[in-house]
Scaffold this active site. Structure first.
Site, PDB file in Angstrom:
ATOM      1  N   ASP A  10      17.915 -52.918  46.414  1.00 52.95           N
ATOM      2  CA  ASP A  10      18.414 -51.797  45.611  1.00 52.95           C
ATOM      3  C   ASP A  10      19.016 -50.782  46.591  1.00 52.95           C
ATOM      4  O   ASP A  10      19.153 -51.073  47.796  1.00 52.95           O
ATOM      5  CB  ASP A  10      17.308 -51.206  44.717  1.00 52.95           C
ATOM      6  CG  ASP A  10      16.285 -50.366  45.472  1.00 52.95           C
ATOM      7  OD1 ASP A  10      16.324 -50.339  46.735  1.00 52.95           O
ATOM      8  OD2 ASP A  10      15.442 -49.722  44.832  1.00 52.95           O
ATOM      9  N   CYS A  67      13.681 -52.663  49.082  1.00 50.94           N
ATOM     10  CA  CYS A  67      13.870 -51.436  48.313  1.00 50.94           C
ATOM     11  C   CYS A  67      13.402 -50.310  49.224  1.00 50.94           C
ATOM     12  O   CYS A  67      13.240 -50.533  50.428  1.00 50.94           O
ATOM     13  CB  CYS A  67      13.137 -51.476  46.966  1.00 50.94           C
ATOM     14  SG  CYS A  67      11.355 -51.677  47.057  1.00 50.94           S
ATOM     15  N   THR A  69      10.494 -48.666  49.654  1.00 53.19           N
ATOM     16  CA  THR A  69       9.209 -48.954  50.297  1.00 53.19           C
ATOM     17  C   THR A  69       8.905 -50.447  50.381  1.00 53.19           C
ATOM     18  O   THR A  69       7.990 -50.846  51.102  1.00 53.19           O
ATOM     19  CB  THR A  69       8.066 -48.326  49.476  1.00 53.19           C
ATOM     20  OG1 THR A  69       8.135 -48.877  48.143  1.00 53.19           O
ATOM     21  CG2 THR A  69       8.172 -46.811  49.424  1.00 53.19           C
ATOM     22  N   HIS A 100      -0.391 -68.784  56.380  1.00 51.61           N
ATOM     23  CA  HIS A 100      -1.506 -68.865  55.421  1.00 51.61           C
ATOM     24  C   HIS A 100      -1.049 -68.860  53.970  1.00 51.61           C
ATOM     25  O   HIS A 100      -1.705 -69.468  53.129  1.00 51.61           O
ATOM     26  CB  HIS A 100      -2.458 -67.680  55.630  1.00 51.61           C
ATOM     27  CG  HIS A 100      -3.253 -67.784  56.900  1.00 51.61           C
ATOM     28  ND1 HIS A 100      -4.387 -67.046  57.140  1.00 51.61           N
ATOM     29  CD2 HIS A 100      -3.061 -68.535  58.023  1.00 51.61           C
ATOM     30  CE1 HIS A 100      -4.880 -67.338  58.340  1.00 51.61           C
ATOM     31  NE2 HIS A 100      -4.077 -68.228  58.902  1.00 51.61           N
ATOM     32  N   HIS A 135      -5.280 -73.971  53.394  1.00 51.91           N
ATOM     33  CA  HIS A 135      -4.505 -72.993  52.621  1.00 51.91           C
ATOM     34  C   HIS A 135      -3.899 -73.593  51.354  1.00 51.91           C
ATOM     35  O   HIS A 135      -3.585 -72.859  50.419  1.00 51.91           O
ATOM     36  CB  HIS A 135      -3.417 -72.380  53.501  1.00 51.91           C
ATOM     37  CG  HIS A 135      -3.957 -71.752  54.746  1.00 51.91           C
ATOM     38  ND1 HIS A 135      -4.794 -70.668  54.722  1.00 51.91           N
ATOM     39  CD2 HIS A 135      -3.821 -72.100  56.048  1.00 51.91           C
ATOM     40  CE1 HIS A 135      -5.142 -70.357  55.961  1.00 51.91           C
ATOM     41  NE2 HIS A 135      -4.584 -71.218  56.784  1.00 51.91           N
TER      42      HIS A 135
HETATM   43  C1  RB5 Z   1      14.223 -45.932  44.626  1.00 53.00           C
HETATM   44  O1  RB5 Z   1      14.306 -44.548  44.757  1.00 53.00           O
HETATM   45  C2  RB5 Z   1      12.835 -46.414  45.005  1.00 53.00           C
HETATM   46  O2  RB5 Z   1      11.932 -46.041  44.017  1.00 53.00           O
HETATM   47  C3  RB5 Z   1      12.844 -47.896  45.203  1.00 53.00           C
HETATM   48  O3  RB5 Z   1      13.752 -48.225  46.194  1.00 53.00           O
HETATM   49  C4  RB5 Z   1      11.546 -48.538  45.653  1.00 53.00           C
HETATM   50  O4  RB5 Z   1      11.026 -47.913  46.779  1.00 53.00           O
HETATM   51  C5  RB5 Z   1      10.536 -48.772  44.620  1.00 53.00           C
HETATM   52  O5  RB5 Z   1       9.457 -49.324  44.867  1.00 53.00           O
END
Ligand code: RB5
Length: 143
Positions: A10, A67, A69, A100, A135
């Site tokens: 994203d 994304c 995080t 694993h 595993h």
């Molecule tokens: C977008 O702002 C953010 O929420 C997305 O990239 C992600 O980190 C969601 O988990």
């Protein structure tokens, strides 16, 4: 070593994705960019879904999702039975996710992981094989 990789992100992972693609191209990997192709805001489930669907038709390919995080992409991708997505923040996690968990999708945080760190994590992920053995029975329990 598997050499075909789908990658998708994203807006939170866009800049790191672009740099990762350049890095992997230099290594002669076949990397298929599934978007997003601009930094404009999009919804991460739309971009996890496109990668998950491609892997369903190419089960020996690996995937990389990004994304902000890595958390949203992990949650979304792991809703599918054929996906074992691992959010990794260092090389050891990447290596163990292959050994694993036979992870087939690496998830990175575009706002939490540096390019240098991402390169090391990716190298570990794509060069490590599943250990099988004990595993296998564990993976069967969640497949
Ligand atoms: C977008 O702002 C953010 O929420 C997305 O990239 C992600 O980190 C969601 O988990």
């Amino acid at each position: 070593m598997k050499k075909n990789i789908f990658i998708s992100c994203d807006h939170g992972g866009f800049y790191l994705k672009e740099q990762i693609i350049q890095y992997l191209l230099k290594k002669s990997f076949k990397i298929i960019d599934l978007g997003t192709k601009t930094p404009s805001s999009v919804d991460y489930p739309d971009y996890s879904e496109v990668l998950v669907n491609e892997i369903k038709n190419n089960l020996n390919y690996l995937g990389i999702l990004l994304c902000g995080t890595g958390i949203g992409m992990s949650i979304a991708a792991n809703r599918y039975a054929h996906i074992r997505a691992a959010l990794c923040t260092d090389e050891d996690m990447a290596k163990l996710s292959r050994q694993h968990n036979d992870a087939n999708v690496l998830v990175l945080g575009g706002r939490t992981t540096s390019l240098n760190s991402a390169k090391k994590i990716i190298d570990a992920f794509i060069t490590t094989e599943f250990e099988k053995g004990r595993h296998i029975q564990r993976l069967k329990k969640i497949s």
